[in-house]
Design a protein around this motif. Structure first.
Motif, mmCIF file in Angstrom:
data_model
loop_
_atom_site.group_PDB
_atom_site.id
_atom_site.type_symbol
_atom_site.label_atom_id
_atom_site.label_comp_id
_atom_site.label_asym_id
_atom_site.label_seq_id
_atom_site.Cartn_x
_atom_site.Cartn_y
_atom_site.Cartn_z
ATOM 1 N N ARG A 124 -2.361 -7.354 -5.029
ATOM 2 C CA ARG A 124 -1.597 -6.256 -5.623
ATOM 3 C C ARG A 124 -2.322 -5.702 -6.847
ATOM 4 O O ARG A 124 -2.396 -4.488 -7.038
ATOM 5 N N GLN A 158 1.067 0.469 -0.381
ATOM 6 C CA GLN A 158 0.862 -0.890 -0.877
ATOM 7 C C GLN A 158 1.866 -1.857 -0.262
ATOM 8 O O GLN A 158 1.517 -2.991 0.100
ATOM 9 N N ASN A 218 1.068 -5.231 1.993
ATOM 10 C CA ASN A 218 1.599 -6.558 1.698
ATOM 11 C C ASN A 218 2.415 -7.112 2.859
ATOM 12 O O ASN A 218 2.374 -8.317 3.132
#
Length: 262
Positions: free
Chosen positions: A222, A246, A250
């Protein structure tokens, strides 16, 4: 009111004991809800729920990372170490039960029957190698990847000498697309701007970008994405799209870890 996680979805035995221990860790560390655990850790609620209840046994590395999150270093490094060791020992027993069955189900060895025959090892490939793809090796000794392995730049993993799983390929492709969309900043540039609490080496970052290894669950991925984002426009629309991208990366990382064999 906090919603109960529920009893582990496996029969009584080592696997049940493992999931019960994971739930006890959560209870002893504040009994936070799945939503709270997800928000503070960046792992999805589904990831936490599956790791606490089953029925699928989570990957060993994920178990270690989850327990380390529940027992942060400020609570004491010795306490954290003991909790990790205890949980991984329970995980090992659960994995053995899942792979070989319960002890009561195991055949008993006789005086004239070897352990190799009992396990059928003469008819199977060694553990961890059965799924290794065949590769053509010319007489000169140079390794040539098959045409199938060349379909995706992230399919073949030279470090592990095997094809990446489809979930791993998806993660690496999403990460590479994000990196390309950020303008392909030099690896050294990214490393130099990483937060002190999440350092990363150039070789590690290169392995992520080239599909050789998955990031662990400690915030470094991250943080690396946040650094890459500095190359991107900072309009509201771009930031919203970036945050969604993002999250997608993940989630893909979660699926890749879950897909890995025990």
């Amino acid at each position: 009111m906090k919603r109960r996680i529920g009893e582990p979805k496996v029969p009584k035995g080592p696997q049940y004991a493992f999931f019960e221990l994971m739930q006890r860790h959560v209870l002893n560390q504040g009994d936070r809800s799945l939503a709270a655990l997800s928000k503070e850790s960046r792992w999805s609620r589904q990831t936490w729920h599956k790791a606490l209840r089953g029925p699928e046994l989570p990957n060993r590395d994920l178990v270690k990372a989850l327990v380390e999150h529940l027992f942060p270093e400020q609570d004491g490094t010795e306490v954290r170490r003991k909790m990790v060791e205890e949980t991984l020992a329970a995980w090992t027993a659960a994995a053995a039960e899942q792979r070989f069955g319960s002890r009561a189900d195991q055949p008993q060895a006789t005086a004239d029957t070897s352990a190799v025959k009992l396990m059928g090892a003469e008819d199977t490939q060694p553990l961890g190698t059965a799924n290794v793809p065949e590769r053509q090796v010319p007489s000169g000794g140079a390794v040539v990847e098959s045409r199938e392995a060349a379909e995706s730049p992230f399919r073949w993993n030279p470090g592990k000498q095997r094809n990446n799983l489809p979930e791993e390929v998806q993660f690496f492709e999403l990460l590479h697309n994000y990196y390309a969309g950020a303008g392909r900043p030099p690896v050294r540039w990214i490393v130099e701007r990483m937060p002190k609490e999440f350092p990363v080496t150039r070789s590690t970052l290169s392995d992520w970008l080239n599909g050789r290894s998955l990031p662990s669950y400690n915030g470094r991925l991250r943080a690396a994405l946040e650094v890459m984002r500095q190359y991107r426009p900072d309009t509201v629309e771009a930031l919203e799209a970036d945050a969604a991208e993002q999250d997608q990366i993940n989630e893909a990382l979660n699926r890749a870890w879950w897909a890995r064999p025990l």
